[in-house]
Design a protein around this motif. Structure first.
Motif, short mmCIF file in Angstrom:
data_model
loop_
_atom_site.label_atom_id
_atom_site.label_comp_id
_atom_site.label_asym_id
_atom_site.label_seq_id
_atom_site.Cartn_x
_atom_site.Cartn_y
_atom_site.Cartn_z
N ASP A 278 31.69 8.71 -41.55
CA ASP A 278 31.84 8.47 -42.99
C ASP A 278 32.01 9.76 -43.80
OD1 ASP A 278 29.24 9.30 -42.79
OD2 ASP A 278 28.36 7.58 -43.83
N HIS A 279 31.97 10.93 -43.11
CA HIS A 279 32.34 12.20 -43.76
C HIS A 279 33.74 12.63 -43.35
CE1 HIS A 279 27.88 12.47 -44.15
NE2 HIS A 279 28.22 12.98 -45.31
N LEU A 280 34.44 11.74 -42.67
CA LEU A 280 35.82 11.96 -42.22
C LEU A 280 35.93 13.01 -41.10
CD1 LEU A 280 37.73 11.73 -45.63
CD2 LEU A 280 37.35 9.95 -43.92
N LEU A 281 34.81 13.25 -40.43
CA LEU A 281 34.82 14.15 -39.29
C LEU A 281 35.28 13.38 -38.05
CD1 LEU A 281 34.06 17.12 -38.85
CD2 LEU A 281 31.78 16.37 -38.15
N THR A 282 36.20 13.98 -37.29
CA THR A 282 36.69 13.33 -36.07
C THR A 282 35.72 13.60 -34.92
OG1 THR A 282 37.90 15.25 -35.27
CG2 THR A 282 39.07 13.82 -36.84
N THR A 283 36.11 13.15 -33.74
CA THR A 283 35.24 13.40 -32.57
C THR A 283 35.23 14.87 -32.16
OG1 THR A 283 37.10 12.64 -31.24
CG2 THR A 283 35.30 11.07 -31.58
N ALA A 284 36.17 15.65 -32.70
CA ALA A 284 36.09 17.12 -32.54
C ALA A 284 35.27 17.62 -33.74
CB ALA A 284 37.47 17.74 -32.55
N GLY A 285 34.24 18.36 -33.50
CA GLY A 285 33.27 18.69 -34.55
C GLY A 285 33.79 19.54 -35.71
N ASN A 286 35.00 20.13 -35.57
CA ASN A 286 35.53 21.01 -36.62
C ASN A 286 36.83 20.46 -37.22
OD1 ASN A 286 36.90 21.42 -34.15
ND2 ASN A 286 37.81 23.29 -34.96
N ILE A 287 37.19 19.23 -36.85
CA ILE A 287 38.47 18.68 -37.31
C ILE A 287 38.22 17.40 -38.12
CG2 ILE A 287 40.73 17.76 -36.59
CD1 ILE A 287 40.51 19.47 -34.06
N TYR A 288 38.83 17.35 -39.32
CA TYR A 288 38.72 16.18 -40.20
C TYR A 288 40.04 15.41 -40.20
CZ TYR A 288 34.61 18.55 -42.06
OH TYR A 288 33.39 19.15 -42.19
N ALA A 289 39.99 14.13 -40.58
CA ALA A 289 41.22 13.37 -40.80
C ALA A 289 41.12 12.68 -42.16
CB ALA A 289 41.41 12.34 -39.70
N ALA A 290 42.22 12.69 -42.90
CA ALA A 290 42.23 12.14 -44.26
C ALA A 290 43.50 11.31 -44.47
CB ALA A 290 42.19 13.29 -45.27
N GLY A 291 43.39 10.26 -45.29
CA GLY A 291 44.56 9.44 -45.62
C GLY A 291 44.85 8.36 -44.58
N ASP A 292 46.09 7.89 -44.57
CA ASP A 292 46.47 6.74 -43.74
C ASP A 292 46.22 6.94 -42.25
OD1 ASP A 292 47.39 5.67 -46.10
OD2 ASP A 292 49.50 5.58 -45.52
N VAL A 293 46.27 8.19 -41.79
CA VAL A 293 46.16 8.44 -40.35
C VAL A 293 44.81 8.01 -39.79
CG1 VAL A 293 45.30 10.84 -40.44
CG2 VAL A 293 46.82 10.13 -38.57
N LYS A 294 43.79 7.90 -40.66
CA LYS A 294 42.46 7.53 -40.18
C LYS A 294 42.24 6.02 -40.26
CE LYS A 294 39.93 7.41 -44.37
NZ LYS A 294 41.09 6.97 -45.16
N GLY A 295 43.30 5.23 -40.61
CA GLY A 295 43.17 3.78 -40.68
C GLY A 295 42.47 3.34 -41.95
N GLY A 296 42.12 2.06 -42.03
CA GLY A 296 41.47 1.51 -43.23
C GLY A 296 42.48 1.29 -44.35
N SER A 297 41.98 1.29 -45.59
CA SER A 297 42.86 1.02 -46.74
C SER A 297 43.92 2.11 -46.87
CB SER A 297 42.04 1.02 -48.03
OG SER A 297 41.02 0.07 -47.95
N GLN A 298 45.17 1.67 -46.99
CA GLN A 298 46.27 2.64 -47.10
C GLN A 298 46.73 2.73 -48.54
OE1 GLN A 298 49.33 1.61 -44.28
NE2 GLN A 298 48.02 2.02 -42.54
N PHE A 299 46.08 3.60 -49.30
CA PHE A 299 46.47 3.82 -50.70
C PHE A 299 46.43 5.32 -50.96
CE2 PHE A 299 44.15 -0.29 -50.79
CZ PHE A 299 45.24 -1.10 -51.03
N THR A 300 47.29 5.74 -51.87
CA THR A 300 47.37 7.17 -52.15
C THR A 300 46.08 7.68 -52.80
OG1 THR A 300 49.01 8.80 -52.74
CG2 THR A 300 48.45 7.19 -54.45
#
Ligand code: FAD
Ligand code: NAD
Length: 439
Positions: A278-300
């Motif tokens: 829920d902090h947008l942290l991926t399974t790599a501890g130093n890499i985040y994902a933001a926007g449509d690529v992380k799934g869920g609601s696709q809105f700008t």
């Protein structure tokens, strides 16, 4: 070259992060694979071009005029986005495809060649989503089949169009082409439009579209497509249909191909989206994902809020999360627009609420006389015991603006009675809340 942060994708979140962190004095690299996509999908191929076309159609302009103005708007926004980051001394823009070498190293590609390698302690993936083409016999070899991006680049308005799909994207184009005078046939797998929405509103939207001359072939499976005398012919389990062009709007999938996420230890979920907490942290501890690529609601605006969450992790208290960003409103920009926030009555009942419902046909709102448009219905869902607003579904003019008032009320505990007794300007659609929230 080493950076404080690498951002992959010049989308909504990526642009905001690069600009803000660069402004803070951080050394930022932002990687975008196409100069035509500076600023991301929203301004170049999605929200802004589609809504500009809709606005032009609403003003009675021709398709050619609408497409020409859309091109001007897109060019101006693309240039502005690029300039904003290019003028920031701390931001380097790389126009390349990105591929992970490891969790701190990214290759900059030109075709298959690695042009450079850059490193950073923190990386953000903001590569968006792309249209999905269903597997239908003949779809790759048939001409005049377009995705939403492609249909907006046509020079001439087709006299007839088949739209495959009736999701949010499809509905907006169905409405647009109908307004422009094109004969529209919709072929969709599901039995009803807006199946996840309030049933009465789904029916009202469907009825208005049928009234406007749009033909629906629902609960249908497409079997085969081909060209015949310059037209597209589609064979389905409910018959064969023919039109000058076909739009395929059957959903979007996260853009992860080619990133070599496995090299960085970034896992995908079962839908192919980058898995995040829920902090947008991926399974790599130093890499985040933001926007449509992380799934869920696709809105700008969700991508923009993802920027706030990641920025808060990097520079703030780390308190903002996907769980505390509040209710997420949305609008489907059909004519008139449909907007929703929170729960429908049936969802609220399933959650155990004792529900009071507001139900107001637009024809009862004085403003409709001024606009000469009686289409639509507004609905509100209120907890009977607490007076708490649980949701609203608004189908009618200006709903794209009104829904934001309800979102603020939900987030800040403003009650139904407060919205009922509020003083609104007249004659507006907002004053409908005096009646809608009188439950
Ligand atoms: C037709 C349509 C209409 C829409 N209308 C609305 C609307 O009205 N309102 C709304 O809120 N939302 C709307 N959306 C959804 C909205 O467009 C998206 O939610 C939003 O653009 C997502 O932005 P993002 O930040 O995830 O990334 P994007 O804006 O998608 O940006 C990702 C960027 O990454 C780049 N990229 C991808 N892979 C790589 C790589 N390997 N290396 C380098 N760069 C890469 C891409 O070229 C792209 O520029 C619409 C969508 C569609 C399809
Ligand atoms: N105004 C906005 O904010 C806006 C506008 C457009 C899109 N978006 C975003 O983009 C996301 C994607 O929307 P979407 O409409 O592209 O996808 P969707 O998943 O919402 O809808 C896909 C539709 O295609 C149909 N379908 C799928 N495969 C089919 C097939 N083979 N034959 C016939 N029908 C088929 C489904 O029944 C469904 O109706 C949305 O969730 C939304 O967040 C937002």
């Amino acid at each position: 070259m080493n950076y404080d942060i690498i951002i992959i994708g010049f989308g909504t979140a990526g642009k905001a992060l690069a600009g803000t962190l660069g402004g803070d004095g951080k050394k930022v690299a932002i990687i975008e694979e196409s100069p035509e996509m500076y600023g991301g999908a929203c301004i170049n191929t999605a929200c802004i071009p589609s809504k500009t076309l809709m606005a032009e159609a609403g003003r009675g302009r021709s398709f050619k005029e609408a497409v020409a103005r859309k091109a001007d708007v897109v060019d101006a926004l693309n240039e502005k986005s690029h300039k904003q980051l290019a003028e920031n001394d701390n931001v380097d823009i790389y126009t390349n495809s990105a591929r992970f070498k490891d969790d701190q190293t990214v290759e900059l590609l030109e075709g298959d060649d690695t042009k450079a390698v850059i490193t950073a302690g923190k990386i953000v993936i903001n590569t968006g989503a792309k249209n999905m083409m269903p597997e239908i016999d003949g779809i790759d070899s048939t001409k005049n089949i377009f995705d939403p991006e492609g249909i907006m680049t046509l020079d001439d308005r087709p006299d007839s169009i088949i739209v495959l799909g009736a999701g949010y994207t499809a509905l907006e184009f169905i409405s647009l082409f109908s307004m422009l005078g094109t004969d529209v046939t919709v072929i969709d797998r599901s039995q009803h439009v807006l199946i996840k929405e309030d049933k009465d509103i789904g029916t009202a939207v469907y009825d208005d579209m049928v009234e406007a001359g749009i033909k629906f072939v629902s609960g249908t499976e497409a079997l085969k497509v081909d060209n015949e005398e310059g037209h597209v012919v589609i064979e389905t389990d409910q018959g064969t249909f023919k039109a000058e062009a076909m739009l395929v709007a059957t959903g979007r999938k996260p853009n992860t191909e080619g990133l070599a996420l496995q090299n960085a230890g970034v896992a995908l979920d079962e839908d192919g989206a980058v898995e995040v907490d829920d902090h947008l942290l991926t399974t790599a501890g130093n890499i985040y994902a933001a926007g449509d690529v992380k799934g869920g609601s696709q809105f700008t605006y969700i991508s923009h809020d993802d920027f706030r969450i990641v920025y808060d992790q990097l520079k703030g208290e780390g308190e903002r999360t996907t769980e505390n960003r509040g209710a997420v409103p949305y609008t489907v920009f059909i004519d008139p627009p449909f907007s929703r926030v929170g729960m429908t009555a049936s969802q609220a009942k399933k959650k155990g609420h004792e529900v009071a419902e507001g139900n107001l046909p637009v024809r009862e709102i004085p403003r409709h006389k001024v606009d000469d448009d009686a289409r639509g219905v507004f609905k509100a869902v209120v907890d009977k015991d607490t007076d708490e607003i649980l949701g609203a579904s608004l189908y009618g003019r200006n709903s794209e603006e009104l829904i934001n008032i309800v979102k603020i009320a939900i987030d800040h505990g403003i009650t139904a009675t407060a919205l009922k007794n509020n003083v609104y300007t007249h004659p507006t659609m907002a004053e409908s809340f005096n009646s809608l929230f009188d439950v």
